[in-house]
Design a protein around this motif. Structure first.
Motif, mmCIF file in Angstrom:
data_model
loop_
_atom_site.group_PDB
_atom_site.id
_atom_site.type_symbol
_atom_site.label_atom_id
_atom_site.label_comp_id
_atom_site.label_asym_id
_atom_site.label_seq_id
_atom_site.Cartn_x
_atom_site.Cartn_y
_atom_site.Cartn_z
ATOM 1 N N UNK A 113 16.905 93.802 10.724
ATOM 2 C CA UNK A 113 15.977 92.607 10.343
ATOM 3 C C UNK A 113 14.748 93.207 10.762
ATOM 4 N N UNK A 114 14.244 93.676 11.767
ATOM 5 C CA UNK A 114 12.942 94.259 11.979
ATOM 6 C C UNK A 114 12.337 95.177 11.135
ATOM 7 N N UNK A 115 13.429 96.235 10.639
ATOM 8 C CA UNK A 115 12.753 97.061 9.717
ATOM 9 C C UNK A 115 12.586 96.422 8.442
ATOM 10 N N UNK B 197 8.897 95.922 10.333
ATOM 11 C CA UNK B 197 8.465 96.018 12.043
ATOM 12 C C UNK B 197 8.666 97.554 12.441
ATOM 13 N N UNK B 198 8.183 98.096 13.429
ATOM 14 C CA UNK B 198 8.548 99.445 14.071
ATOM 15 C C UNK B 198 9.636 99.524 14.773
ATOM 16 N N UNK C 295 16.083 106.292 11.149
ATOM 17 C CA UNK C 295 15.047 105.711 10.736
ATOM 18 C C UNK C 295 14.765 106.335 9.328
ATOM 19 N N UNK C 296 14.865 107.539 9.170
ATOM 20 C CA UNK C 296 14.841 108.207 7.750
ATOM 21 C C UNK C 296 15.879 107.462 6.909
ATOM 22 N N UNK C 297 17.031 107.280 7.326
ATOM 23 C CA UNK C 297 18.129 106.572 6.567
ATOM 24 C C UNK C 297 17.566 105.051 6.216
ATOM 25 N N UNK C 298 16.917 104.527 7.084
ATOM 26 C CA UNK C 298 16.268 102.955 6.640
ATOM 27 C C UNK C 298 15.367 103.135 5.831
ATOM 28 N N UNK C 299 14.463 104.080 5.842
ATOM 29 C CA UNK C 299 13.281 104.331 4.903
ATOM 30 C C UNK C 299 13.848 104.609 3.511
ATOM 31 N N UNK D 216 15.039 100.374 -2.766
ATOM 32 C CA UNK D 216 15.377 98.808 -2.968
ATOM 33 C C UNK D 216 16.871 98.507 -2.876
ATOM 34 N N UNK D 217 17.550 99.377 -1.761
ATOM 35 C CA UNK D 217 18.895 99.041 -1.353
ATOM 36 C C UNK D 217 19.029 98.383 -0.062
ATOM 37 N N UNK D 218 17.871 97.874 0.518
ATOM 38 C CA UNK D 218 17.940 97.244 1.760
ATOM 39 C C UNK D 218 18.433 95.828 1.575
ATOM 40 N N UNK D 219 19.547 95.531 2.618
ATOM 41 C CA UNK D 219 19.771 94.102 2.835
ATOM 42 C C UNK D 219 20.578 94.105 4.267
ATOM 43 N N UNK D 220 20.480 92.970 4.864
ATOM 44 C CA UNK D 220 21.062 93.146 6.289
ATOM 45 C C UNK D 220 21.910 91.627 6.250
#
Ligand code: PNS
Length: 176
Positions: free
Chosen positions: A143-145, A149-150, A160-164, A170-174
């Motif tokens: 959620x923060x990422x 957020x840091x 962190x690299x994977x999240x970036x 554009x594959x980010x969801x939580x």
């Protein structure tokens, strides 16, 4: 020493199960504590087709393997089905669970007693992470990422690299 007095040495093996989507510094803290107590820790990554993870099973396993590449006592495996069956198959006598706060207790207590019912030979060991991580969860990291957020103090570099990467593609969801 007579031959009869030699007791066969048994490896102390523990399983540390979880969804690890993704692994956080809180999980790592628990694994590092566990390594001091056991000869081998199997980090068991739940495949769980019911939940839609941000990271694939393969990625979740690969990230944990990279983090502990230097540690020969740690093995990482994906699993599905009953945890106690997985533990027995891999000759583990203990399941480790992290307890962050009282709010974790009820769910963990229920799960521990069900696991004991399913296999009384497997002991559940609760360990507390450092207080620095007592608020930390994979869900909050995502959620923060996602809100820019840091999270550098909360997850290892590889995560962190994977999240970036996910964000960039554009594959980010939580989800919970
Ligand atoms: O990271 P999580 O979501 O807290 O991990 C939960 C996990 C993987 C430990 C739990 O869902 C589990 O053990 N699943 C395997 C299925 C199983 O054995 N269910 C009965 C447990 S009471």
């Amino acid at each position: 020493m007579s031959e009869r007095s030699v007791v066969p040495w048994k490896k102390r093996i523990a399983v540390y199960p979880g969804f690890f989507d993704p692994i956080t510094n809180g999980h790592i803290d628990i694994i590092e504590r566990g390594v001091r107590l056991f000869d081998k820790i199997i980090v068991a990554v739940l495949k769980n087709p019911k939940k839609r993870p941000l990271f694939s099973t393969k990625d979740r396993v690969a990230m944990i393997e990279e983090i502990f590449a230097h540690e020969s006592k740690i093995e990482v495996r994906a699993f599905d089905g009953l945890l106690v069956k997985f533990a027995k198959k891999h000759k583990a006598s203990v399941v480790i669970r992290g307890l962050r706060a009282v709010s974790d207790f009820e769910y963990e207590f229920q799960m521990a007693l069900m696991n004991r019912k399913l296999n009384p030979e497997i002991e559940i060991l609760f360990m507390m992470p450092s207080v620095d991580y007592s608020f930390l969860s994979s869900r909050l990291v995502k959620e923060v990422f996602s809100l820019r957020g840091c999270v550098s103090d909360l997850v290892p570099e590889v995560v962190e690299k994977g999240l970036r990467e996910k964000l960039k593609r554009g594959k980010f969801f939580f989800s919970n």
